[in-house]
Enzyme design. Structure first.
Site, PDB file in Angstrom:
ATOM      1  N   HIS A  19      23.200  10.450  60.416  1.00  0.00           N
ATOM      2  CA  HIS A  19      22.030   9.880  59.746  1.00  0.00           C
ATOM      3  C   HIS A  19      22.470   9.244  58.434  1.00  0.00           C
ATOM      4  O   HIS A  19      23.662   9.171  58.126  1.00  0.00           O
ATOM      5  CB  HIS A  19      20.950  10.936  59.530  1.00  0.00           C
ATOM      6  CG  HIS A  19      21.430  12.145  58.760  1.00  0.00           C
ATOM      7  ND1 HIS A  19      21.809  12.076  57.441  1.00  0.00           N
ATOM      8  CD2 HIS A  19      21.618  13.432  59.154  1.00  0.00           C
ATOM      9  CE1 HIS A  19      22.183  13.279  57.047  1.00  0.00           C
ATOM     10  NE2 HIS A  19      22.099  14.114  58.057  1.00  0.00           N
ATOM     11  N   HIS A  22      25.116  11.011  56.137  1.00  0.00           N
ATOM     12  CA  HIS A  22      26.495  10.863  56.599  1.00  0.00           C
ATOM     13  C   HIS A  22      26.984   9.441  56.321  1.00  0.00           C
ATOM     14  O   HIS A  22      28.110   9.220  55.882  1.00  0.00           O
ATOM     15  CB  HIS A  22      26.594  11.087  58.111  1.00  0.00           C
ATOM     16  CG  HIS A  22      26.079  12.407  58.586  1.00  0.00           C
ATOM     17  ND1 HIS A  22      25.053  12.500  59.492  1.00  0.00           N
ATOM     18  CD2 HIS A  22      26.440  13.677  58.284  1.00  0.00           C
ATOM     19  CE1 HIS A  22      24.804  13.790  59.743  1.00  0.00           C
ATOM     20  NE2 HIS A  22      25.621  14.523  59.012  1.00  0.00           N
ATOM     21  N   CYS A 127      19.853  40.079  62.313  1.00  0.00           N
ATOM     22  CA  CYS A 127      18.831  39.725  63.300  1.00  0.00           C
ATOM     23  C   CYS A 127      19.491  39.648  64.661  1.00  0.00           C
ATOM     24  O   CYS A 127      20.423  38.862  64.867  1.00  0.00           O
ATOM     25  CB  CYS A 127      18.171  38.385  62.977  1.00  0.00           C
ATOM     26  SG  CYS A 127      17.111  37.808  64.332  1.00  0.00           S
ATOM     27  N   CYS A 130      19.196  36.145  66.354  1.00  0.00           N
ATOM     28  CA  CYS A 130      20.081  35.098  65.836  1.00  0.00           C
ATOM     29  C   CYS A 130      21.543  35.482  65.953  1.00  0.00           C
ATOM     30  O   CYS A 130      22.426  34.638  65.811  1.00  0.00           O
ATOM     31  CB  CYS A 130      19.805  34.846  64.356  1.00  0.00           C
ATOM     32  SG  CYS A 130      18.139  34.340  64.002  1.00  0.00           S
ATOM     33  N   CYS A 144      12.942  37.731  60.139  1.00  0.00           N
ATOM     34  CA  CYS A 144      13.791  36.581  60.432  1.00  0.00           C
ATOM     35  C   CYS A 144      12.914  35.345  60.613  1.00  0.00           C
ATOM     36  O   CYS A 144      11.945  35.381  61.366  1.00  0.00           O
ATOM     37  CB  CYS A 144      14.580  36.837  61.718  1.00  0.00           C
ATOM     38  SG  CYS A 144      15.250  35.334  62.437  1.00  0.00           S
ATOM     39  N   HIS A 147      12.930  34.204  64.434  1.00  0.00           N
ATOM     40  CA  HIS A 147      12.432  35.077  65.507  1.00  0.00           C
ATOM     41  C   HIS A 147      11.218  35.891  65.109  1.00  0.00           C
ATOM     42  O   HIS A 147      10.667  36.609  65.940  1.00  0.00           O
ATOM     43  CB  HIS A 147      13.555  36.007  65.974  1.00  0.00           C
ATOM     44  CG  HIS A 147      14.674  35.268  66.637  1.00  0.00           C
ATOM     45  ND1 HIS A 147      15.684  34.670  65.925  1.00  0.00           N
ATOM     46  CD2 HIS A 147      14.906  35.002  67.941  1.00  0.00           C
ATOM     47  CE1 HIS A 147      16.509  34.086  66.782  1.00  0.00           C
ATOM     48  NE2 HIS A 147      16.063  34.261  67.995  1.00  0.00           N
ATOM     49  N   LYS A 296       5.586   0.247  52.897  1.00  0.00           N
ATOM     50  CA  LYS A 296       4.339  -0.331  53.416  1.00  0.00           C
ATOM     51  C   LYS A 296       4.593  -1.064  54.727  1.00  0.00           C
ATOM     52  O   LYS A 296       3.808  -1.012  55.639  1.00  0.00           O
ATOM     53  CB  LYS A 296       3.759  -1.317  52.405  1.00  0.00           C
ATOM     54  CG  LYS A 296       3.196  -0.635  51.183  1.00  0.00           C
ATOM     55  CD  LYS A 296       2.753  -1.673  50.177  1.00  0.00           C
ATOM     56  CE  LYS A 296       2.745  -1.089  48.782  1.00  0.00           C
ATOM     57  NZ  LYS A 296       2.957  -2.086  47.757  1.00  0.00           N
ATOM     58  N   LYS A 299       4.704   1.180  57.631  1.00  0.00           N
ATOM     59  CA  LYS A 299       3.384   1.703  57.930  1.00  0.00           C
ATOM     60  C   LYS A 299       2.556   0.682  58.698  1.00  0.00           C
ATOM     61  O   LYS A 299       1.948   0.995  59.695  1.00  0.00           O
ATOM     62  CB  LYS A 299       2.649   2.054  56.631  1.00  0.00           C
ATOM     63  CG  LYS A 299       2.790   3.512  56.269  1.00  0.00           C
ATOM     64  CD  LYS A 299       1.908   3.819  55.079  1.00  0.00           C
ATOM     65  CE  LYS A 299       2.326   5.133  54.434  1.00  0.00           C
ATOM     66  NZ  LYS A 299       1.888   5.222  53.056  1.00  0.00           N
TER      67      LYS A 299
END
Length: 643
Positions: A19, A22, A127, A130, A144, A147, A296, A299
């Site tokens: 993204h 990065h 947990c 996890c 957690c 969970h 804008k 949108k």
RNA sequence: GGCGGUGUAGCUCAGUAGGUCAGAGCAUGCGGCUCAUAUCCGCAGUGUCCGGGGUUCAAGUCCCUGCACCGCCA
């Protein structure tokens, strides 16, 4: 012997797709790399992927894949993204590479032998869902967060790195090297953290809990904690401990990171290095976050566009320019499509593109498209132009090494402004009309060509494609990476009589608003827009049309969506397989549509229909209660773009 | 809870050691040019420099305090 420069990005964790975060880090590193090459440094540029750890195992499970296969897939995504952004990395490392694994084990053994790793048990909140420990503050209402159940207290034996032993050394090192961590705010943050006693770092995970990692060389029952593994990439990639690359480049190492991983890089890594017995990196360059603002534009178009998806729309160089110009390195910045367009239009199209365009047009007009010699002796405006250019080069050389990318760019734009003013004040078109002014006109146009050439060289690290285009039009057939600032920015080195080529606009303006078009036609904007709207005609520009990615596809598979009357779930081959949910079930059965040629909107924002993800939309037309799929007149290959 | 930081024109931000500091770019308006991608050049604004107090001959600029937002740590 030329100087060395070694820059790294983090190795990106393969639990998410590339993204803008990065991309920014990587483009910054790329600009630094290209800049140092421009200065004649011998450089090395490293990026890669981080592939171990429980998050990868989880992500792989969700995708119903083996960890390695999953890592392969995401890693390839990163590797394939960088060429699209013109990233000039020399190497792409993966933590699953055999070479990396060997070096991690080598360093672990070395640190172990030095007595800096010990075995100990600790109690924590664990947990079971996890399969990991939580700290108190990570819990939500004592449960957690994933969970929603209370963790159990559990004891575990692990290996610990004696990080605390190096705390005082690290403080001294940071204080003795003010630019070790920069900008200063992050240096202060690390120092603030180091004012408290440093805890030792747990560097192992028992295999019964996590097997996806690098086995400890001194205990087969454990794998290495992912950060201890990952940080070592910076040296494993360059063949630590005995490789030539390591000897050559490590002393010049600079890491570039976002602020979220300051602690591992500012604290874990230097202490690890210290324990392993080599010298720390030279600089840690820490930048802020991009906050994504939906402009804008987006949108009104009704779509949310991921920043990286804007690259093919507005062009790579505009994107790179925007990122480096808009963010003050170290601070957060805003990203929006509007802001990108504004920069593109104002800075790239109006200032840079137009200057280049008018320079070449006049060269064509007055000198038959050939570079004129210097004619008359320089006058005051000429000297001013040249001084400004010279000053920009100085600022540029000073600012980029200290991460002042935006200041370097601002300075280049000061030169562009000066050049535009220069044209205005000397008015070449007037000189052209007066026979006796030929030598003066020669000097003026030659100066302008020289400025444009210099600017092309200066922007090369930021906008390599544009630089090459500009140079090519000036008949300088050099690749961006082969340029050298000293030679290629020297005033007066263009060759007389050589032809230049005007070509297309470097950066066509993006006319986003209809209003802008109406203005062109001399219509009062508000009245015109309102009139159009009332008439129910919303005109779109060709640019806007081009944003639609319509592609041919063949339906490979279809099935009815349970409990839905209208929906079919389709797998469509458009060069790649796409899952698309289509509202055609009332008129088409699954069997009917398999094998059909269709047109789909390939860049439609993904959506969930009845809980099923749809990545695209099949085009169809309804005539009363009949619904017909849109297709091509003749059968064609899948994945072709409709235009 | 502890410790940074930030808060300046419609927008994004500069403002160095307190006295042309009230600025730049974009956006807006007006004027000029015509080589150029209706681009370029010039001119013009608007601001309780977050609120309140204080130091000083003089404070966005230093001190105290309140508010808002953010970061790091607990």
């Amino acid at each position: 012997m030329s100087e060395r420069f070694y820059v790294t990005t983090p190795i990106y964790y393969v639990n998410a797709q590339p993204h803008i975060g990065h991309a920014y880090t990587t483009i910054v590193a790329d600009v630094m790399n290209r800049f140092h090459k421009l200065l004649g440094y011998k450089t090395y540029f490293l990026t890669g992927t981080d592939e171990h750890g429980d998050k990868i195992v989880q992500a792989a499970q969700e995708a119903a894949m083996e960890p390695k296969a999953y890592a392969d897939r995401i890693s390839r995504l990163f590797r394939e993204t960088w060429p699209k952004l013109n990233i000039s990395n020399d190497y792409f490392i993966r933590t699953t590479d055999a070479k990396h694994v060997r070096v991690v084990q080598h360093i672990l053994q070395k640190v172990y032998d030095a007595g800096d790793i010990y075995f100990s048990t600790y109690k924590g909140l664990y947990c079971i869902g996890c399969e990991r420990f939580y700290t108190e503050r990570e819990l939500v209402d004592g449960k957690c967060p994933d969970h929603d159940r209370e963790p159990v207290e559990r004891e575990e034996a692990n290996y610990f790195f004696r990080m605390s032993k190096y705390q005082d050394w690290l403080i001294e090192h940071i204080e003795a090297n003010p630019d070790f961590i920069r900008p200063e705010r992050y240096r202060n943050e690390v120092l603030a953290f180091l004012r408290e006693p440093l805890e030792d770092l747990c560097i192992s995970r028992p295999k019964e809990r996590l097997s996806w990692g690098i086995t400890l060389p001194f205990d087969e029952r454990y794998v290495t904690y992912v950060w201890f593994d990952a940080l070592i990439n910076y040296v494993s990639a360059i063949d630590y401990p005995d490789g030539e690359l390591f000897a050559e480049f490590w002393p010049a190492a600079q890491h570039t990171i976002a602020k979220d991983i300051l602690k591992p890089h500012g604290i874990y890594w230097p202490t690890m290095i210290r324990s392993a017995g080599f010298t720390p990196y030279r600089h840690l360059n820490v930048h802020g976050y991009w906050k994504i603002n939906e402009g804008k534009m987006s949108k009104s178009r009704g779509t949310v566009v991921a920043p990286l998806d804007l690259v093919p729309i507005y062009g790579l160089d505009a994107f790179r320019y925007f990122l480096l110009r808009e963010m003050v390195f170290g601070l957060d910045a805003n990203f929006s499509e509007d802001a990108l367009i504004q920069r593109l239009n104002a800075d790239l199209a109006n200032d840079l593109g137009n200057l280049f365009s008018r320079t070449l047009a006049m060269t064509a007009k007055y000198f038959d498209g050939r570079i004129p010699p210097f004619g008359a002796e320089p006058e005051a405006p000429d000297r001013e132009l040249r001084d400004q250019t010279r000053q920009t080069i100085e600022v540029y050389r000073a600012e980029i090494p200290r991460l002042g990318f935006h200041k370097a760019l601002i300075s280049i734009w000061e030169t562009l402004n000066t050049a535009n003013k220069y044209i205005d004040s000397v008015a070449p078109w007037t000189l052209a009309k007066e026979a006796g002014q030929r030598p003066r006109l020669q000097t003026v146009m030659r100066n302008l060509l020289e400025v444009n050439r210099t600017v092309a060289v200066l922007i090369a690290p930021f906008m390599p494609e544009t630089a090459e285009t500009m140079l090519a039009r000036l008949s300088i057939p050099k690749k961006a990476l082969d340029l050298r600032l000293d030679e290629d920015s020297r005033w007066g080195t263009l060759h007389e009589g050589v032809p230049v080529h005007k070509g297309e606009a470097l950066f066509p303006r993006v006319e986003t608003e209809k209003i802008a078009q109406l203005k062109q036609k001399g219509m009062p904007p508000k009245a015109g827009a309102a009139a159009l709207k009332e008439a129910g005609m919303e005109l779109i520009s060709f640019e806007e049309f081009k944003k639609l990615d319509l592609r041919t596809g063949i339906v490979k598979h279809a099935e009815a969506v349970p409990k839905s009357r209208k929906l079919l779930k389709l797998i469509v081959d458009i060069g790649e397989e796409r899952q698309v949910v289509a509202g055609i079930a009332q008129t088409h059965t699954a069997e009917e549509v398999v094998g059909k040629q269709v047109i789909i909107v390939a860049n439609l924002q993904p959506a969930k229909l009845m809980g099923i993800e749809s990545r695209g939309m099949v085009l169809a037309v309804s005539d009363g209660d009949r619904l017909s799929l849109v297709t091509t007149a003749e059968p064609v290959s899948p994945g072709l773009r409709v235009s």
